[in-house]
Design a protein around this motif. Structure first.
Motif, PDB file in Angstrom:
ATOM      1  N   CYS A 119      57.713 -25.167  -7.833  1.00  0.00           N
ATOM      2  CA  CYS A 119      57.845 -24.956  -9.277  1.00  0.00           C
ATOM      3  C   CYS A 119      58.130 -26.298  -9.958  1.00  0.00           C
ATOM      4  O   CYS A 119      58.623 -27.233  -9.328  1.00  0.00           O
ATOM      5  N   ASP A 120      57.806 -26.359 -11.236  1.00  0.00           N
ATOM      6  CA  ASP A 120      58.053 -27.595 -11.985  1.00  0.00           C
ATOM      7  C   ASP A 120      59.540 -27.947 -12.016  1.00  0.00           C
ATOM      8  O   ASP A 120      59.905 -29.105 -12.210  1.00  0.00           O
ATOM      9  N   ARG A 171      59.383 -19.471 -15.026  1.00  0.00           N
ATOM     10  CA  ARG A 171      57.952 -19.619 -14.806  1.00  0.00           C
ATOM     11  C   ARG A 171      57.491 -18.621 -13.756  1.00  0.00           C
ATOM     12  O   ARG A 171      58.223 -18.307 -12.823  1.00  0.00           O
ATOM     13  N   TRP A 221      54.462 -17.860 -10.965  1.00  0.00           N
ATOM     14  CA  TRP A 221      53.379 -18.504 -10.212  1.00  0.00           C
ATOM     15  C   TRP A 221      52.611 -17.446  -9.458  1.00  0.00           C
ATOM     16  O   TRP A 221      53.202 -16.616  -8.765  1.00  0.00           O
ATOM     17  N   PRO A 260      51.590 -21.995 -14.460  1.00  0.00           N
ATOM     18  CA  PRO A 260      52.573 -20.923 -14.671  1.00  0.00           C
ATOM     19  C   PRO A 260      52.006 -19.874 -15.610  1.00  0.00           C
ATOM     20  O   PRO A 260      51.266 -20.205 -16.539  1.00  0.00           O
TER      21      PRO A 260
END
Ligand code: ZN
Length: 116
Positions: A10-11, A30, A32, A115
């Motif tokens: 994840c970011d 987010r 995914w 996302p």
């Protein structure tokens, strides 16, 4: 056929291992979805990995079989050489095979998911 786990980063830095088709809602909000990976690319990779495994099993079987044939046709003592040959093969071939598989895993494509 069961696919290998997909590592999704994840970011926010969180990492999760998902199966193909799974989606993950990160704590940061987010989402995914591994379905964004083209199925032909993912399963193509899985097929290639499976083909490698089959090749290893097949070559071990071929060695065992040829010694079995030698034992039956030529001399029974070949029968006792079979474990030696198979373990020799295992020691020589397997490290190279594992290295190749590792190299392949490193070269495995990375996909950028968006996302949702
Ligand atoms: Zn996150």
């Amino acid at each position: 056929m069961k696919g290998a786990a997909i590592t999704v980063k994840c970011d926010c830095g969180d990492i999760r291992h998902l199966s193909y088709g799974e989606s993950w809602a990160c704590t940061c909000g987010r989402r995914w979805n591994t379905h964004q990976i083209p199925p032909e690319e993912y399963w193509g990779l899985m097929r290639a990995m499976r083909a490698e495994r089959i090749k290893v099993i097949a070559s071990a079987g071929a060695i065992a079989l040829s010694f079995l044939v030698l034992a039956l046709v030529v001399s029974g003592s070949f029968f006792f050489l079979m474990p030696v040959a198979v373990s020799g093969w295992y020691l020589l071939f397997m490290p190279r095979w594992r290295a190749r598989l590792r190299a392949r895993a490193r070269a495995a494509p990375t996909w950028s998911l968006r996302p949702e």
